[in-house]
Design a protein around this motif. Structure first.
Motif, short mmCIF file in Angstrom:
data_model
loop_
_atom_site.label_atom_id
_atom_site.label_comp_id
_atom_site.label_asym_id
_atom_site.label_seq_id
_atom_site.Cartn_x
_atom_site.Cartn_y
_atom_site.Cartn_z
N MET A 59 -25.39 -9.44 9.00
CA MET A 59 -24.48 -8.20 9.05
C MET A 59 -23.74 -8.10 10.36
O MET A 59 -23.37 -6.94 10.73
N ALA A 60 -23.76 -9.30 11.11
CA ALA A 60 -22.60 -9.25 12.25
C ALA A 60 -21.38 -9.11 12.07
O ALA A 60 -20.49 -8.76 13.16
N ARG A 61 -20.84 -8.95 10.95
CA ARG A 61 -19.21 -8.97 10.51
C ARG A 61 -18.80 -7.68 10.81
O ARG A 61 -17.45 -7.73 11.03
N TYR A 62 -19.54 -6.59 11.07
CA TYR A 62 -18.83 -5.37 11.22
C TYR A 62 -18.15 -5.40 12.69
O TYR A 62 -17.57 -4.62 12.86
N MET A 63 -18.22 -6.42 13.46
CA MET A 63 -17.43 -6.42 14.84
C MET A 63 -15.76 -6.63 14.43
O MET A 63 -15.23 -6.45 15.12
N GLU A 64 -15.64 -7.13 13.19
CA GLU A 64 -14.21 -7.41 12.69
C GLU A 64 -13.83 -6.01 12.23
O GLU A 64 -14.17 -5.84 10.97
N ALA A 65 -13.01 -5.46 12.97
CA ALA A 65 -12.49 -3.75 12.45
C ALA A 65 -11.33 -3.81 12.01
O ALA A 65 -10.38 -4.56 12.20
N LEU A 66 -11.17 -2.78 11.11
CA LEU A 66 -9.98 -2.37 10.38
C LEU A 66 -9.88 -0.81 10.66
O LEU A 66 -10.85 -0.17 10.61
N THR A 67 -8.74 -0.29 11.28
CA THR A 67 -8.49 1.08 11.56
C THR A 67 -7.99 1.72 10.49
O THR A 67 -6.88 1.34 9.89
N PHE A 85 -7.54 12.38 12.59
CA PHE A 85 -8.23 11.44 13.35
C PHE A 85 -8.04 9.94 12.81
O PHE A 85 -7.18 9.65 12.06
N ARG A 86 -8.73 8.97 13.55
CA ARG A 86 -8.74 7.64 13.21
C ARG A 86 -10.11 7.01 13.51
O ARG A 86 -10.95 7.50 14.39
N ILE A 87 -10.48 6.05 12.69
CA ILE A 87 -11.77 5.24 12.92
C ILE A 87 -11.70 4.02 12.34
O ILE A 87 -11.01 3.79 11.65
N LYS A 88 -12.51 2.87 13.17
CA LYS A 88 -12.68 1.68 12.91
C LYS A 88 -13.69 1.37 11.91
O LYS A 88 -14.89 2.03 12.28
N VAL A 89 -13.55 0.80 10.89
CA VAL A 89 -14.68 0.17 9.93
C VAL A 89 -14.50 -1.18 9.78
O VAL A 89 -13.55 -2.02 10.03
N PRO A 90 -15.90 -1.92 9.29
CA PRO A 90 -15.58 -3.39 9.11
C PRO A 90 -14.64 -3.78 8.04
O PRO A 90 -14.33 -3.06 7.20
N GLU A 91 -13.98 -4.88 8.55
CA GLU A 91 -12.90 -5.39 7.61
C GLU A 91 -13.34 -5.52 5.98
O GLU A 91 -12.58 -5.47 4.99
N SER A 92 -14.55 -6.13 6.03
CA SER A 92 -15.18 -6.17 4.47
C SER A 92 -15.39 -5.13 3.94
O SER A 92 -15.81 -5.16 2.53
N TRP A 93 -15.26 -3.71 4.31
CA TRP A 93 -15.76 -2.72 3.58
C TRP A 93 -14.45 -2.35 2.79
O TRP A 93 -13.16 -2.58 3.04
N TRP A 94 -14.61 -1.25 1.86
CA TRP A 94 -13.48 -0.65 1.03
C TRP A 94 -13.70 0.57 0.98
O TRP A 94 -14.72 1.28 1.28
N GLU A 95 -12.36 1.40 0.77
CA GLU A 95 -12.28 2.75 0.77
C GLU A 95 -12.70 3.19 -0.76
O GLU A 95 -11.88 2.91 -1.65
N PHE A 96 -13.44 4.39 -0.74
CA PHE A 96 -13.50 5.21 -2.08
C PHE A 96 -12.80 6.50 -1.65
O PHE A 96 -12.82 7.12 -1.08
N ASP A 97 -11.40 6.38 -2.43
CA ASP A 97 -10.45 7.30 -2.26
C ASP A 97 -10.78 8.69 -2.84
O ASP A 97 -11.10 8.78 -4.09
N VAL A 98 -10.98 9.58 -1.83
CA VAL A 98 -11.49 11.06 -2.40
C VAL A 98 -10.08 12.05 -2.41
O VAL A 98 -10.39 13.25 -2.64
#
Length: 215
Positions: free
Chosen positions: A1-9, A15-28
């Protein structure tokens, strides 16, 4: 689970926030969520034709979930679902919402982190396996202090006639919005993988620490 250090802004209005690159957005977002959900369901069905008969059910469920999230103040929802060699995928999510409240007399509630922390309920586990919640304050770099709760909580299933709950790892950070009385940006991280609670607390803390208000 260490891949969260690779971030996507991720940037949104305010606002802005960084999440892991491997995550995906659930568009609301109302203007784009229907198309986004349709594409997402089509992609999943294309990869597993056994799901085809459930296409409409999945689509309607996700549309309702997105609409409910937006109505509750959610502006962004990021999700992960990864396999690390086990039978069950590791799943989790982070949402950013704009929320506020008023007293019975109509006055905006205080967003002072120390005041909020004193009003948030601590829950002690009476025996092993019970739900629990701790309350603290944290300092978000470049933003300032914020109230936070974290623990293993029983979350009510929305609109459920049987009043069922889902047990989850949950961290909620309440960040005061500058210049807006009674408003906070709520960054909430959750996962139903209880055995990895400590790891998820670290991940949710790391993601929340990247939150910034837009100029």
């Amino acid at each position: 689970m260490a891949r969260y250090m690779e971030a996507l802004t991720i940037e949104r209005g305010g606002f802005r926030i960084k999440v892991p690159e491997s995550w995906w957005e659930f568009d609301v977002r109302p203007e784009s969520r229907d198309d986004s959900i349709r594409r997402m369901v089509n992609e999943r069905v294309a990869g597993n034709q056994e799901l085809a008969k459930y296409r409409e059910a999945y689509t309607e469920f996700l549309r309702k979930a997105a609409a409910d999230a937006w109505k509750s103040g959610a502006l962004y929802c990021g999700c992960m679902a990864e396999s690390f060699g086990g039978d069950t995928p590791i799943t989790g999510s982070v949402t950013v919402s704009l929320v506020g409240g008023r007293s019975q007399s109509g006055e905006p509630l205080s967003t002072d982190p120390s005041v909020m922390a004193s009003q948030l309920a601590v829950k002690e586990a009476k025996k092993e396996g019970d739900s629990w919640r701790k309350v603290t304050t944290v300092d978000i770099p470049g933003v300032g202090p914020a109230a936070r709760t974290y623990g293993i909580e029983d979350i009510a299933v929305p609109d459920d006639a049987l009043k069922r709950t889902i047990r989850a790892v949950l961290m909620q950070t309440f960040i005061p919005v500058p210049g807006q009385e009674g408003k906070v940006a709520l960054v909430a991280g959750s996962s139903q993988v209880l055995d990895l609670a400590d790891s998820f607390f670290d991940i949710f803390d790391a993601i929340t620490s990247t939150f910034r208000f837009a100029d």
